[in-house]
Design an enzyme around this catalytic site. Structure first.
Site, PDB file in Angstrom:
ATOM      1  CE  LYS A 168      -1.798   2.613   2.998  1.00  0.00           C
ATOM      2  NZ  LYS A 168      -1.600   3.843   2.207  1.00  0.00           N
ATOM      3  CD  GLU A 241      13.547   1.255   9.578  1.00  0.00           C
ATOM      4  OE1 GLU A 241      13.892   2.295  10.174  1.00  0.00           O
ATOM      5  OE2 GLU A 241      14.209   0.202   9.612  1.00  0.00           O
ATOM      6  CB  CYS A 275      13.553   8.907   7.364  1.00  0.00           C
ATOM      7  SG  CYS A 275      14.536   7.732   6.444  1.00  0.00           S
ATOM      8  CD  GLU A 371      10.727  13.616  10.745  1.00  0.00           C
ATOM      9  OE1 GLU A 371       9.559  13.329  10.999  1.00  0.00           O
ATOM     10  OE2 GLU A 371      11.492  12.858  10.120  1.00  0.00           O
TER      11      GLU A 371
END
Ligand code: NAD
Length: 467
Positions: A168, A241, A275, A371
């Protein structure tokens, strides 16, 4: 652009509904995308479940041939895939092309691994061996920043180890995955790989589905925690992750002119939507002013634009939500620091933000602590290297980090003190398929890539015989 279809049970099918995928550089539709219903998701899981006995019984060398054939198909269609990737994601075409070839290379890497039976004990009284068995149906959930390469962290190890998959992609970048589904329809036995696009509504039911044995998830920490919750009831295996707030620490012995382009690339590649982008930069006070000036000059000279235009170095933010989030952090940083490059919106269509450098900013400000996942870098002054490491470690995240020094021994000692899943020295974000990758604390759970990444798709089974 060609019609896109879902891949369910070996057939290319329309979605229960459809909605456009927007090009973030133009805000225009790239293509109408089929979106699956929960019923279609259930069909995809049922197809994967039905395909599992045959696929798991297929010898590993045969499975490797299929995985290699997928890599061949990706390479043979690299131009097409790269153009779709740029149009749906925004990244420059050169970077998209690299991502596509990298994806093929990741598929091939996993065909170099095996899952041999390991003899644990062979003594007079007993014989013990360890087998690695596939788990069953895997749900692979991918975010929008690297739709292809992050899929390649999951699909090849899942397939090599004998599992079947429901993939997905993210709702804003589903087209490359759907195209892949079309390319592999006749390469992979029916049901072994299914690809389903959604409107951000099928991740939860996929996670909770009783016939899915593992969720391999890449995305934000907030959603990762929902995946953990959703998987808990049935004690599913999960790999998460998640987000990061990687620090780079530059020692005073570094030449700012030489290091600045590498630091800039580490922070701004993919417009900071990585990331493991460098998201906080700690620079020793003795070279702080010079480093800030070098970075600001690089930011001022960067070519920002549509990824399809030749010469573009940085594309737009991938979606409006991310654009608004990054802009909000820049507005906040105006109060907590000094913007010395960028900080402006780009007129016209598209979610563009120029690379932004913020100096004279401290820990405790939002831009340093959160972040940002976008093209804005806080540069923080420090005087003591151990203190800088403590500040770098004082984060809920623990994905990556880096030390920059002209002395490798000093850098190595500091690297040992950094508390993140990966620490680089004189570079940042060096990912390769053979190097295991995973995060500490809020950055995730489990490992991807390398042999460890393959083992995560298996169940350990011990046979222990009396003699
Ligand atoms: P996101 O968490 O919003 O979405 C990721 C995926 O999860 C999408 O496919 C989404 O549809 C799906 N999803 C949404 N709700 C779900 C639910 N309840 N259950 C299961 N799946 C659900 O993340 P994003 O905004 O697409 O990606 C950006 C984030 O991903 C950043 O935080 C970034 O750091 C992180 N990321 C981490 C890595 C890594 O390897 N550690 C790599 C890339 C990106």
């Amino acid at each position: 652009m060609s019609e896109f279809k879902l891949l369910i049970g070996g057939k290319l099918v329309d979605g229960a509904k459809s909605s456009p995928v927007l090009n973030p550089a133009t805000e225009e539709s790239v293509a109408d995308c089929p979106r699956g219903s929960e019923g279609q998701l259930n069909e995809a899981v049922a197809a994967a479940k039905a395909a599992f006995p045959g696929w798991s019984a297929t010898p590993i060398d045969e499975r490797k041939k299929v995985v290699n054939a997928i890599a061949d198909a990706i390479e043979a269609n690299a131009d097409d895939l790269a153009r779709i990737l740029t149009q749906e994601q925004g990244k420059p075409l050169g970077d998209a092309t690299m991502e596509v070839y990298g994806t093929a290379a990741f598929f091939r890497y996993f065909t170099s691994l095996d899952l041999p039976v390991k003899v644990i004990e062979d003594s007079e009284g007993k014989y013990v061996e360890a087998h690695r068995r596939p788990l069953g149906v895997i749900g692979a959930i991918v975010p929008w920043n690297f739709p292809m390469i992050l899929m390649a962290f999951k699909l090849p190890p899942a397939l090599i180890s004998g599992n079947t998959v429901v993939l997905k992609p993210a709702p804003t970048t589903p087209l490359t995955s759907l195209k892949l589904g079309e390319l592999i329809k006749d390469i992979v036995p029916a049901g072994v790989v299914n690809v389903i696009a959604d409107e951000n509504d099928l991740g939860a039911p996929l996670t909770a589905h009783p016939d899915v044995r593992k969720i391999s998830f890449t995305g934000s920490t907030a959603t990762g925690s929902k995946v953990m919750e959703g998987a808990a009831g049935l004690l599913k295996r999960i790999t998460l992750e998640l987000g990061g707030n990687d620090a780079g620490i530059v020692l005073g012995n570094v030449d700012p002119k030489e290091a600045a382009p590498k630091l800039f690339q580490s922070a701004f590649q993919n417009s900071g939507q990585v990331c493991i982008a460098m998201k906080r930069l700690y620079v020793h006070e003795s070279i702080y002013d010079e480093m800030c000036d070098e970075l600001a000059a690089l930011a001022d000279n960067a070519i920002v634009g549509d990824g399809l235009k030749q010469g573009t170095q940085l594309g737009p933010l991938q979606n409006k939500m991310q654009y608004d989030k990054v802009w909000d952090l820049i507005e906040d940083a105006r109060k907590s620091g000094k913007i010395i490059a960028g900080g402006e919106k780009v007129e016209g269509k598209g979610y563009f933000i120029r690379p932004t450098i913020v100096r004279d900013i401290e820990d405790g400000s939002r831009l340093v602590d959160e972040e940002q996942f976008g093209p804005v870098l806080p540069v923080i002054r420090y005087s003591d290297a151990d203190d800088a490491v403590s500040r770098a470690n004082a984060s809920d995240y623990g994905l990556g980090g880096s030390i920059w020094s002209s002395n490798n021994d000093d850098a190595y000692d500091l690297a040992l003190k950094m508390e993140s899943g990966s620490v680089w020295i004189n570079k940042h974000a060096d990912l390769a398929p053979n190097i295991p990758f995973g995060g500490a604390r809020f950055s995730g759970l489990g490992t991807e890539l390398g042999e460890e990444g393959l083992l995560e798709f298996t169940q350990l089974k011990v046979i222990n015989m009396a003699r």
